[in-house]
Design a protein around this motif. Structure first.
Motif, short mmCIF file in Angstrom:
data_model
loop_
_atom_site.label_atom_id
_atom_site.label_comp_id
_atom_site.label_asym_id
_atom_site.label_seq_id
_atom_site.Cartn_x
_atom_site.Cartn_y
_atom_site.Cartn_z
N UNK A 336 52.43 75.91 7.03
CA UNK A 336 51.20 76.30 7.70
C UNK A 336 50.13 75.95 6.19
N UNK A 337 50.61 76.56 5.27
CA UNK A 337 49.83 76.32 3.87
C UNK A 337 48.95 75.56 3.54
N UNK A 338 48.15 74.91 2.66
CA UNK A 338 48.21 73.78 2.47
C UNK A 338 48.10 73.67 1.28
N UNK A 339 48.51 74.53 0.46
CA UNK A 339 49.31 74.35 -0.33
C UNK A 339 50.94 74.52 -0.82
N UNK A 340 51.08 74.40 0.35
CA UNK A 340 52.56 73.94 0.66
C UNK A 340 52.66 72.86 0.16
N UNK A 341 54.02 72.74 -0.90
CA UNK A 341 55.07 71.66 -1.72
C UNK A 341 56.14 70.92 -1.73
N UNK A 342 56.13 70.30 -0.95
CA UNK A 342 58.08 69.89 -0.08
C UNK A 342 58.39 69.59 -1.26
N UNK A 343 59.89 70.00 -0.73
CA UNK A 343 60.75 69.53 -2.04
C UNK A 343 60.85 67.69 -1.96
N UNK A 344 61.41 67.48 -3.15
CA UNK A 344 61.09 66.11 -3.22
C UNK A 344 62.94 65.30 -3.22
N UNK A 345 62.58 64.30 -2.22
CA UNK A 345 64.27 63.82 -1.74
C UNK A 345 65.07 63.77 -0.62
N UNK A 346 64.84 65.55 -0.22
CA UNK A 346 65.29 65.81 0.55
C UNK A 346 66.77 65.63 0.67
N UNK A 347 67.55 65.42 1.84
CA UNK A 347 69.81 65.90 2.01
C UNK A 347 70.26 65.51 0.99
N UNK A 348 70.89 65.53 0.02
CA UNK A 348 71.74 64.52 -0.50
C UNK A 348 72.73 65.58 -0.23
N UNK A 349 73.86 64.95 -0.06
CA UNK A 349 75.61 66.11 0.12
C UNK A 349 76.03 65.00 -0.94
N UNK A 350 76.14 63.68 -1.55
CA UNK A 350 76.42 63.42 -2.67
C UNK A 350 75.86 64.24 -4.17
N UNK A 351 75.05 63.86 -4.27
CA UNK A 351 74.18 64.68 -5.67
C UNK A 351 74.72 66.22 -5.51
N UNK A 352 75.25 67.31 -4.21
CA UNK A 352 75.64 68.36 -4.25
C UNK A 352 76.69 68.66 -4.65
N UNK A 353 78.23 67.86 -4.43
CA UNK A 353 79.08 67.53 -4.90
C UNK A 353 79.16 67.29 -6.01
#
Length: 527
Positions: A336-353
């Motif tokens: 709800x904060x106007x200053x909120x900065x979403x994470x880029x890229x979303x979920x990435x299981x391959x990168x996590x591994x």
């Protein structure tokens, strides 16, 4: 689901829905003028009716419930929704903008270290006496004793400049100080000694407390002399209704509204004839990762892998039925904060591994158990999704439920000062308060985050709050959020939307993203 999406909500805010913003504060030498009451605008174009009783259930009581046998004090009040009986100098509206409440103007000094408040004239307490600067100074002196950390930690001293003028001397520049005096505990009481102030149950709000059972329910009657005008309802009754007590009480006709309903019960409420109103956001669930012991997540790559692996969208879809809803960005900022900065890229299981392999865990990693107590009814349904989505990246994490009664001592009993790996509940606030909770200055919640990036993060938010220019503040807050998203001091799930279910004849009742900022004077019953 009823209500606005985050995108729709922010579009309305940017289109001018807020009555005033902090950008209007910084014309040197010009006080912030009192705005038309946002409360009056709530019923614009409608024909409210006088009379009736609102009996609402609250599924999320005050965390201090039961800690005192004097529950008529807002510190120990049944409910976090304190503005039925009391008021503060400032209120945070549904756009997360500060609105003047008992104050008629607020003026910061050029260096943002001194704030002058003019008080509304003719505001009466429930016993008929008029509120003056003496009452405000006594109230703030009491809050400075530690009951309101945002006052005790930020205010050096408070003085009266006249019968209706108060000056706050701050410890450091704060462009966002209005939010601090809008906290749900920061209410204005009749002046009294510290051991007695606030315990008489007397406030300036739209309803006068008449009866209270400290752990279960209260009654408050209409206060005709309220400074906002007499409320429409004759009486407000609040009842603690945890678990199935909420839906059962509604079905039985004992409750005509329920705040903070279980999102898994929306269909049941609707089948019982209820209407559902949803705020654009709500509290968040913050997974604390203590780093002062030898845990795998001490390696930033493991934390990054966790952030990439958690399926936050699946939580929204399954638990909240809100597939396009907002998700946490691994800071304490809220959607709800106007200053909120979403994470880029979303979920990435391959990168996590891949990150786990770089950290020395090519076959995955087992993490220490994490504990939670179900403050909100849907929580036990969230954590299986967290565990399952982490496991898809080779991260094994068990989240164990514990009773809420005694949970805090259990959570902090070991590994001082940080305590066990656990979930903490985070309510939406302004950027400085949100991000300060993540700061290394907060010894507990960030889990021992330290190092050059943590120090740079802290320097950015301190520079931001001392900056009068809103555009520059936004730039600094975004830079701080990017650091936190890279460092991942903890995992923020986000996605919750506070909801109220109510009978169709209960009109204009609203759920607030900042749960405790809900109001009652604009509600009426269309009998």
């Amino acid at each position: 689901m009823p209500g606005l999406s985050r995108r729709e909500f922010l579009t309305q805010v940017s289109a001018g829905a807020a009555v005033f913003g902090l950008s209007q504060l910084f014309n040197p030498g010009r006080p912030l003028a009192a705005t038309p009451d946002a409360i009056a605008a709530m019923t614009e174009g409608q024909t409210p009716k006088r009379g009736g009783v609102l009996t609402y259930g609250q599924t999320y009581p005050n965390w201090a419930l039961g800690q005192s046998n004097r529950g008529q004090h807002p510190y120990y009040w049944l409910d976090l929704l304190t503005r039925s009986v009391w008021n503060g100098l400032v209120w945070v509206d549904e756009n997360m903008e500060p609105q003047l409440e008992l104050a008629s103007s607020a003026t910061p000094s050029d260096d943002l270290k001194v704030w002058d408040f003019e008080l509304r004239e003719g505001v009466l307490f429930h016993d008929g006496t008029e509120m003056t600067a003496t009452d405000v100074v006594a109230s703030m002196a009491f809050h400075k004793l530690g009951g309101v950390g945002l006052i005790s930690g930020q205010v050096d001293r408070v003085e009266a400049l006249g019968p209706r003028a108060v000056r706050f001397h701050l410890n450091a520049p704060n462009a966002e100080f209005l939010h601090s005096v809008a906290e749900y505990r920061a209410m204005v009481f009749k002046a009294a000694e510290p051991e007695a102030i606030g315990f008489d149950g007397i406030g300036t709000g739209p309803f006068r407390l008449t009866e209270i059972d400290n752990a279960r329910q209260f009654r408050a009657e209409r206060f005709d002399a309220c400074w906002t005008g007499a409320p429409w309802l004759d009486e407000v009754r609040g009842v603690i209704a945890v678990g199935n007590a909420a839906i059962n009480g509604y079905r039985a006709g004992q409750l005509n509204a329920v705040f903070n309903i279980d999102p898994g019960q929306t269909a049941q409420f609707e089948d019982a004839g209820a209407q559902i109103q949803a705020a654009p956001s709500g509290d968040q669930f913050w997974l604390i990762l203590p780093k002062n012991l030898d845990f795998p997540w001490n390696d930033v790559r493991v934390r990054q892998a966790m952030a990439l692996a958690v399926d936050r969208a699946r939580i929204n879809q399954i638990v909240y039925g809100d597939a396009d809803g907002w998700t946490g960005n691994d800071t304490h900022m809220n959607g709800v904060n106007a200053e909120f900065l979403p994470r880029e890229g979303g979920r990435d299981v391959a990168r996590a591994r891949a990150l786990l392999a770089e950290a020395g865990y090519p076959d995955g990693v087992s993490l220490p158990a994490m504990y939670f107590c179900p403050s909100f009814p849907e929580e036990p349904r969230i954590y299986p999704i967290v565990s399952e989505s982490l496991s898809e990246a080779g991260i094994r994490l068990v989240l164990e439920e514990r009773p809420c009664d005694g949970f805090n001592p259990f959570a902090t009993a070991v590994n001082q000062p940080i305590g066990r790996p656990r979930r903490n509940l985070v309510g939406p606030r302004n950027p400085f308060i949100n991000l300060s909770r993540l700061s290394p200055r907060n010894r507990e919640e960030p889990g021992g985050w330290a190092g050059p990036e943590a120090e740079r993060f802290d320097a950015l938010i301190l520079e931001a709050v001392g900056t009068a220019d809103p555009a520059r503040r936004l730039e600094l807050y975004h830079a701080a959020q990017r650091i936190a998203q890279q460092e991942v001091p903890g995992i923020m799930l986000g996605g919750r939307r506070n909801m109220v279910a109510h009978r169709p004849e209960v009109r204009n009742i609203r759920s607030h993203a900042q749960n405790w900022s809900s109001r009652f004077e604009y509600i009426w019953i269309d009998a």
